[in-house]
Design a protein around this motif. Structure first.
Motif, short mmCIF file in Angstrom:
data_model
loop_
_atom_site.label_atom_id
_atom_site.label_comp_id
_atom_site.label_asym_id
_atom_site.label_seq_id
_atom_site.Cartn_x
_atom_site.Cartn_y
_atom_site.Cartn_z
N ASP A 180 16.38 -50.79 -121.65
CA ASP A 180 16.56 -49.98 -120.46
C ASP A 180 15.50 -49.11 -120.15
O ASP A 180 15.24 -48.47 -119.07
CB ASP A 180 17.74 -49.01 -120.73
N SER A 181 14.28 -49.05 -120.84
CA SER A 181 13.10 -48.45 -120.67
C SER A 181 12.14 -48.86 -119.50
O SER A 181 11.33 -48.56 -118.96
CB SER A 181 12.41 -48.15 -121.82
N VAL A 182 12.61 -50.33 -119.02
CA VAL A 182 11.77 -51.09 -118.13
C VAL A 182 12.16 -50.29 -116.60
O VAL A 182 13.16 -50.36 -116.33
CB VAL A 182 11.99 -52.61 -118.08
N LYS A 183 11.14 -49.82 -115.95
CA LYS A 183 11.49 -49.08 -114.67
C LYS A 183 10.68 -49.87 -113.61
O LYS A 183 10.88 -49.50 -112.45
CB LYS A 183 10.66 -47.86 -114.71
N ALA A 184 9.91 -51.17 -113.93
CA ALA A 184 9.42 -51.73 -113.06
C ALA A 184 9.14 -53.09 -113.32
O ALA A 184 8.94 -53.51 -114.69
CB ALA A 184 8.04 -51.23 -112.57
N ARG A 197 1.25 -57.41 -108.34
CA ARG A 197 2.21 -56.54 -107.53
C ARG A 197 3.26 -55.99 -108.50
O ARG A 197 3.77 -56.70 -109.46
CB ARG A 197 2.98 -57.24 -106.33
N THR A 198 3.75 -54.67 -108.28
CA THR A 198 4.71 -53.98 -109.15
C THR A 198 5.87 -53.57 -108.29
O THR A 198 5.54 -53.07 -107.20
CB THR A 198 4.08 -52.88 -109.79
N PHE A 199 7.04 -53.79 -108.85
CA PHE A 199 8.12 -53.53 -107.96
C PHE A 199 8.94 -52.63 -108.76
O PHE A 199 9.55 -53.20 -109.94
CB PHE A 199 9.01 -54.67 -107.59
N GLY A 200 9.43 -51.48 -108.45
CA GLY A 200 10.15 -50.32 -109.17
C GLY A 200 11.64 -51.02 -108.71
O GLY A 200 12.04 -51.71 -107.94
N LEU A 201 12.46 -50.56 -109.87
CA LEU A 201 13.71 -51.35 -109.75
C LEU A 201 14.86 -50.41 -109.10
O LEU A 201 15.81 -50.88 -108.71
CB LEU A 201 14.22 -50.98 -111.30
N LEU A 223 16.35 -51.85 -105.60
CA LEU A 223 15.81 -53.28 -105.58
C LEU A 223 17.26 -54.04 -105.53
O LEU A 223 18.15 -53.70 -106.20
CB LEU A 223 15.20 -53.59 -106.72
N ASP A 224 17.31 -54.83 -104.28
CA ASP A 224 18.50 -55.52 -104.16
C ASP A 224 18.53 -56.98 -104.87
O ASP A 224 19.28 -57.27 -105.71
CB ASP A 224 18.45 -55.86 -102.61
N SER A 225 17.43 -57.73 -104.64
CA SER A 225 17.12 -59.19 -105.16
C SER A 225 15.89 -59.51 -105.40
O SER A 225 14.98 -59.15 -104.49
CB SER A 225 18.10 -60.08 -104.65
N MET A 226 15.60 -60.75 -106.25
CA MET A 226 14.17 -61.18 -106.38
C MET A 226 14.72 -62.59 -106.42
O MET A 226 15.43 -63.26 -107.14
CB MET A 226 13.44 -60.68 -107.50
N GLN A 227 13.99 -63.54 -105.55
CA GLN A 227 14.14 -64.94 -105.45
C GLN A 227 12.86 -65.61 -105.71
O GLN A 227 11.71 -65.35 -105.38
CB GLN A 227 14.61 -65.29 -104.20
#
Length: 91
Positions: A61-65, A71-75, A78-82
């Motif tokens: 649970d410590s992962v925030k991105a 490229r870094t994407f914050g959670l 966030l809707d989806s990743m494909q």
């Protein structure tokens, strides 16, 4: 690809990943709620690294991105990743 070794992966899961295809660029689509989709391409090795990170999200649970290539994407929101024919949905 750099000289970094990837962890052993079940090749059945990535049948088209081999020496000849490791540097091809593969499409990635990231969607945030209420925002236009972010589309880009990156190497298969970067996608495999992202798969491994996504698989550990429930355990860590410590992962925030999530970082894919450079490229870094914050959670948050966030809707989806494909990628690679798979969609990861986030609540």
């Amino acid at each position: 690809m750099d000289n970094e070794k990837l962890p052993a992966l079940p090749m059945i899961d990535f049948p088209d990943y081999n020496e000849d295809t490791q540097n091809y660029l593969w499409p990635v689509i990231v969607k945030y709620y209420g925002k236009p989709a972010i589309e880009f391409s990156c190497s298969k090795s970067e996608i495999i690294k992202a798969f491994h990170l996504l698989d550990t999200l429930n355990e860590n649970d410590s992962v925030k991105a999530i970082t894919i290539d450079n490229r870094t994407f914050g959670l948050k929101n966030l809707d989806s990743m494909q990628f690679e024919g798979r969609t990861y949905d986030f609540a």
